[in-house]
Enzyme design. Sequence first.
Site, PDB file in Angstrom:
ATOM      1  CB  SER A 131      -0.855  -0.014   1.271  1.00 21.60           C
ATOM      2  OG  SER A 131      -1.426   1.247   1.502  1.00 21.60           O
ATOM      3  CE1 TYR A 155      -3.874  -2.478   5.847  1.00 21.65           C
ATOM      4  CE2 TYR A 155      -3.338  -0.193   5.324  1.00 21.65           C
ATOM      5  CZ  TYR A 155      -3.667  -1.465   4.909  1.00 21.65           C
ATOM      6  OH  TYR A 155      -3.792  -1.726   3.560  1.00 21.65           O
ATOM      7  CE  LYS A 159      -1.464  -4.139   3.480  1.00 17.53           C
ATOM      8  NZ  LYS A 159      -1.839  -5.479   3.014  1.00 17.53           N
TER       9      LYS A 159
HETATM   10  P1  NAD Z   1     -11.068  -6.713   1.664  1.00 17.31           P
HETATM   11  O1  NAD Z   1     -11.239  -6.658   3.129  1.00 17.31           O
HETATM   12  O2  NAD Z   1     -12.261  -6.499   0.800  1.00 17.31           O
HETATM   13  O3  NAD Z   1     -10.397  -8.104   1.254  1.00 17.31           O
HETATM   14  C1  NAD Z   1      -9.527  -8.812   2.099  1.00 17.31           C
HETATM   15  C2  NAD Z   1     -10.029 -10.252   2.151  1.00 17.31           C
HETATM   16  O4  NAD Z   1      -9.150 -11.003   2.983  1.00 17.31           O
HETATM   17  C3  NAD Z   1     -11.430 -10.363   2.749  1.00 17.31           C
HETATM   18  O5  NAD Z   1     -12.242 -11.100   1.852  1.00 17.31           O
HETATM   19  C4  NAD Z   1     -11.225 -11.099   4.061  1.00 17.31           C
HETATM   20  O6  NAD Z   1     -12.327 -11.951   4.362  1.00 17.31           O
HETATM   21  C5  NAD Z   1      -9.940 -11.858   3.785  1.00 17.31           C
HETATM   22  N1  NAD Z   1      -9.128 -12.171   4.973  1.00 17.31           N
HETATM   23  C6  NAD Z   1      -8.699 -11.324   5.934  1.00 17.31           C
HETATM   24  N2  NAD Z   1      -7.959 -11.985   6.848  1.00 17.31           N
HETATM   25  C7  NAD Z   1      -7.893 -13.276   6.433  1.00 17.31           C
HETATM   26  C8  NAD Z   1      -7.268 -14.436   6.936  1.00 17.31           C
HETATM   27  N3  NAD Z   1      -6.592 -14.421   8.092  1.00 17.31           N
HETATM   28  N4  NAD Z   1      -7.385 -15.584   6.258  1.00 17.31           N
HETATM   29  C9  NAD Z   1      -8.111 -15.640   5.094  1.00 17.31           C
HETATM   30  N5  NAD Z   1      -8.739 -14.577   4.584  1.00 17.31           N
HETATM   31  C10 NAD Z   1      -8.627 -13.397   5.240  1.00 17.31           C
HETATM   32  O7  NAD Z   1      -9.920  -5.671   1.273  1.00 17.31           O
HETATM   33  P2  NAD Z   1      -9.426  -5.170  -0.168  1.00 17.31           P
HETATM   34  O8  NAD Z   1      -9.767  -3.741  -0.280  1.00 17.31           O
HETATM   35  O9  NAD Z   1      -9.843  -6.107  -1.206  1.00 17.31           O
HETATM   36  O10 NAD Z   1      -7.861  -5.257   0.058  1.00 17.31           O
HETATM   37  C11 NAD Z   1      -7.106  -6.382  -0.341  1.00 17.31           C
HETATM   38  C12 NAD Z   1      -5.664  -6.174   0.071  1.00 17.31           C
HETATM   39  O11 NAD Z   1      -5.174  -4.974  -0.512  1.00 17.31           O
HETATM   40  C13 NAD Z   1      -5.479  -6.034   1.586  1.00 17.31           C
HETATM   41  O12 NAD Z   1      -4.287  -6.690   1.957  1.00 17.31           O
HETATM   42  C14 NAD Z   1      -5.338  -4.541   1.768  1.00 17.31           C
HETATM   43  O13 NAD Z   1      -4.570  -4.223   2.910  1.00 17.31           O
HETATM   44  C15 NAD Z   1      -4.621  -4.135   0.504  1.00 17.31           C
HETATM   45  N6  NAD Z   1      -4.838  -2.721   0.126  1.00 17.31           N
HETATM   46  C16 NAD Z   1      -6.123  -2.259  -0.012  1.00 17.31           C
HETATM   47  C17 NAD Z   1      -6.312  -0.911  -0.315  1.00 17.31           C
HETATM   48  C18 NAD Z   1      -7.704  -0.351  -0.449  1.00 17.31           C
HETATM   49  O14 NAD Z   1      -7.848   0.865  -0.417  1.00 17.31           O
HETATM   50  N7  NAD Z   1      -8.744  -1.164  -0.644  1.00 17.31           N
HETATM   51  C19 NAD Z   1      -5.219  -0.050  -0.484  1.00 17.31           C
HETATM   52  C20 NAD Z   1      -3.944  -0.583  -0.351  1.00 17.31           C
HETATM   53  C21 NAD Z   1      -3.764  -1.924  -0.050  1.00 17.31           C
HETATM   54  N1  UFG Z   2     -12.520  11.526   3.193  1.00 19.47           N
HETATM   55  C1  UFG Z   2     -13.546  12.391   3.523  1.00 19.47           C
HETATM   56  N2  UFG Z   2     -14.688  11.865   4.023  1.00 19.47           N
HETATM   57  C2  UFG Z   2     -14.888  10.527   4.208  1.00 19.47           C
HETATM   58  C3  UFG Z   2     -13.821   9.652   3.867  1.00 19.47           C
HETATM   59  C4  UFG Z   2     -12.650  10.181   3.372  1.00 19.47           C
HETATM   60  O1  UFG Z   2     -13.413  13.606   3.369  1.00 19.47           O
HETATM   61  O2  UFG Z   2     -15.948  10.120   4.683  1.00 19.47           O
HETATM   62  C5  UFG Z   2     -11.286  12.081   2.602  1.00 19.47           C
HETATM   63  C6  UFG Z   2     -10.033  11.800   3.410  1.00 19.47           C
HETATM   64  O3  UFG Z   2      -9.828  12.803   4.378  1.00 19.47           O
HETATM   65  C7  UFG Z   2      -8.960  11.805   2.308  1.00 19.47           C
HETATM   66  C8  UFG Z   2      -9.697  11.240   1.078  1.00 19.47           C
HETATM   67  O4  UFG Z   2     -11.082  11.445   1.369  1.00 19.47           O
HETATM   68  O5  UFG Z   2      -8.573  13.113   2.016  1.00 19.47           O
HETATM   69  C9  UFG Z   2      -9.457   9.751   0.858  1.00 19.47           C
HETATM   70  O6  UFG Z   2      -9.746   9.036   2.048  1.00 19.47           O
HETATM   71  P1  UFG Z   2      -9.858   7.444   2.060  1.00 19.47           P
HETATM   72  O7  UFG Z   2     -10.186   7.042   3.454  1.00 19.47           O
HETATM   73  O8  UFG Z   2     -10.750   6.979   0.969  1.00 19.47           O
HETATM   74  O9  UFG Z   2      -8.396   6.959   1.635  1.00 19.47           O
HETATM   75  P2  UFG Z   2      -6.975   7.227   2.345  1.00 19.47           P
HETATM   76  O10 UFG Z   2      -6.082   7.787   1.289  1.00 19.47           O
HETATM   77  O11 UFG Z   2      -7.094   7.977   3.595  1.00 19.47           O
HETATM   78  O12 UFG Z   2      -6.530   5.744   2.718  1.00 19.47           O
HETATM   79  C10 UFG Z   2      -6.604   4.665   1.784  1.00 19.47           C
HETATM   80  C11 UFG Z   2      -6.746   3.368   2.551  1.00 19.47           C
HETATM   81  C12 UFG Z   2      -5.502   3.132   3.357  1.00 19.47           C
HETATM   82  C13 UFG Z   2      -4.324   3.134   2.445  1.00 19.47           C
HETATM   83  C14 UFG Z   2      -4.252   4.418   1.658  1.00 19.47           C
HETATM   84  C15 UFG Z   2      -3.141   4.409   0.652  1.00 19.47           C
HETATM   85  O13 UFG Z   2      -7.869   3.426   3.422  1.00 19.47           O
HETATM   86  O14 UFG Z   2      -5.590   1.876   3.967  1.00 19.47           O
HETATM   87  O15 UFG Z   2      -5.480   4.631   0.966  1.00 19.47           O
HETATM   88  O16 UFG Z   2      -3.266   3.302  -0.174  1.00 19.47           O
HETATM   89  F1  UFG Z   2      -3.210   3.011   3.171  1.00 19.47           F
END
Ligand code: NAD
Ligand code: UFG
Length: 344
Positions: A131, A155, A159
């Site tokens: 991330s 969190y 990572k």
């Molecule tokens: P998500 O929560 O939708 O998907 C994660 C999945 O992993 C879920 O289906 C959950 O049930 C499963 N899971 C969690 N712990 C587990 C375990 N111990 N064993 C088996 N399954 C397990 O999240 P996502 O948005 O699809 O994110 C996927 C990956 O990408 C995550 O590692 C997250 O940290 C990373 N990531 C997400 C974002 C984002 O903004 N969505 C940004 C950067 C990185």
């Molecule tokens: N924001 C609002 N209102 C809301 C939610 C978010 O104004 O209800 C704003 C936040 O302040 C930020 C922007 O929208 O300025 C994006 O916020 P998000 O929560 O959607 O995303 P972030 O960039 O804060 O964080 C996300 C994931 C993190 C990850 C990061 C970088 O949640 O886990 O992107 O990948 F680490």
Amino acid sequence: MSPNATNRKVLVTGGAGYIGSHACVALCDAGYQPVIYDNLCNASRHVPARIAEVAGVPVDFVQGDIRDADGLRGVFREFEPCAVIHFAGLKSVGESVREPGRYQDNNVGGTHVLLRSMDEAGVRTLVFSSSATVYGDPDVVPITESAPVRTTNPYGQTKLDIECLLGELYEASPDWGIACLRYFNPVGAHPGGRMGEDPSGIPNNLMPFIAQVAVGRRERLQVFGGDWPTPDGTGVRDYIHVMDLVEGHVAMLRLLERGPGLHHINLGTGRGVSVLELVRAFEAASGRSVPYDIVARRPGDIAECWADPTLARSRLGWRASRDLAEMCADAWRWQHLNPQGYGD
Ligand code: NAD
Ligand code: UFG
């Protein structure tokens, strides 16, 4: 074992989640056979069937936890995958502050078990969901992969710990092929409207919150801060369409097929978009209004964060191709056709 023309099975941990489910469809489209391994702690039980419906092929699903070595051993034995894409993990920043031990145990502990199971099974190709959070509050934007990494919350620490673990593993065993893909802000949905992001409870992230306001599930958006040092005072991020993001994973897998290596690669568009810009784009795509109030900054937030995507382009031959209008249109199609998400 590395991916080749005869063995196209890929173990997808967390494959029932938001990004993993879209990745499974992209894998099928590219001729791979995903095997989903997910404990469903943050996913609907309906997702595997939905993936199969959208992909048009059967998809294997095993409900299991990455911390369960026996469970993983059984999956490696039964399916003999040639590679692993590792999405499984907990991802809420706020929750990680309240329960840091649970995040370490699930994300880092789980990855240890997964790596041991891979080693035992002779599978040495891994794509890991990292991330942009590993860059913390960046000194400069756009962010290149050589920018310093730092922790801002538990969190993010998981990572960083996993990236570190993978670096040490590669140093000790350079026959592995490992990629840490650093995602910026994945949004949007599969264009067919049958799959998308379905957060449980109140969404933490901006796009699903906006979508729920537009569809009438929530009244108003709170914009966290109007006094950031950005052009319109609201936070700026690099939103990337989830289909572009998962296609980046397929490109990564193809590169790892060609040989071992350790890669750290940003997956972003290279364009910063403010909160208010996203609100306006969503209103245009949906034809609905998204009322909002500007409130105090959210603790731990940063002003701006966007990627330099040059390395992904040169190394993977991949670039994000879908624009903000398409991200919003696809998120809206999913939201209004499925106002309650997957419905469980
Ligand atoms: P998500 O929560 O939708 O998907 C994660 C999945 O992993 C879920 O289906 C959950 O049930 C499963 N899971 C969690 N712990 C587990 C375990 N111990 N064993 C088996 N399954 C397990 O999240 P996502 O948005 O699809 O994110 C996927 C990956 O990408 C995550 O590692 C997250 O940290 C990373 N990531 C997400 C974002 C984002 O903004 N969505 C940004 C950067 C990185
Ligand atoms: N924001 C609002 N209102 C809301 C939610 C978010 O104004 O209800 C704003 C936040 O302040 C930020 C922007 O929208 O300025 C994006 O916020 P998000 O929560 O959607 O995303 P972030 O960039 O804060 O964080 C996300 C994931 C993190 C990850 C990061 C970088 O949640 O886990 O992107 O990948 F680490």
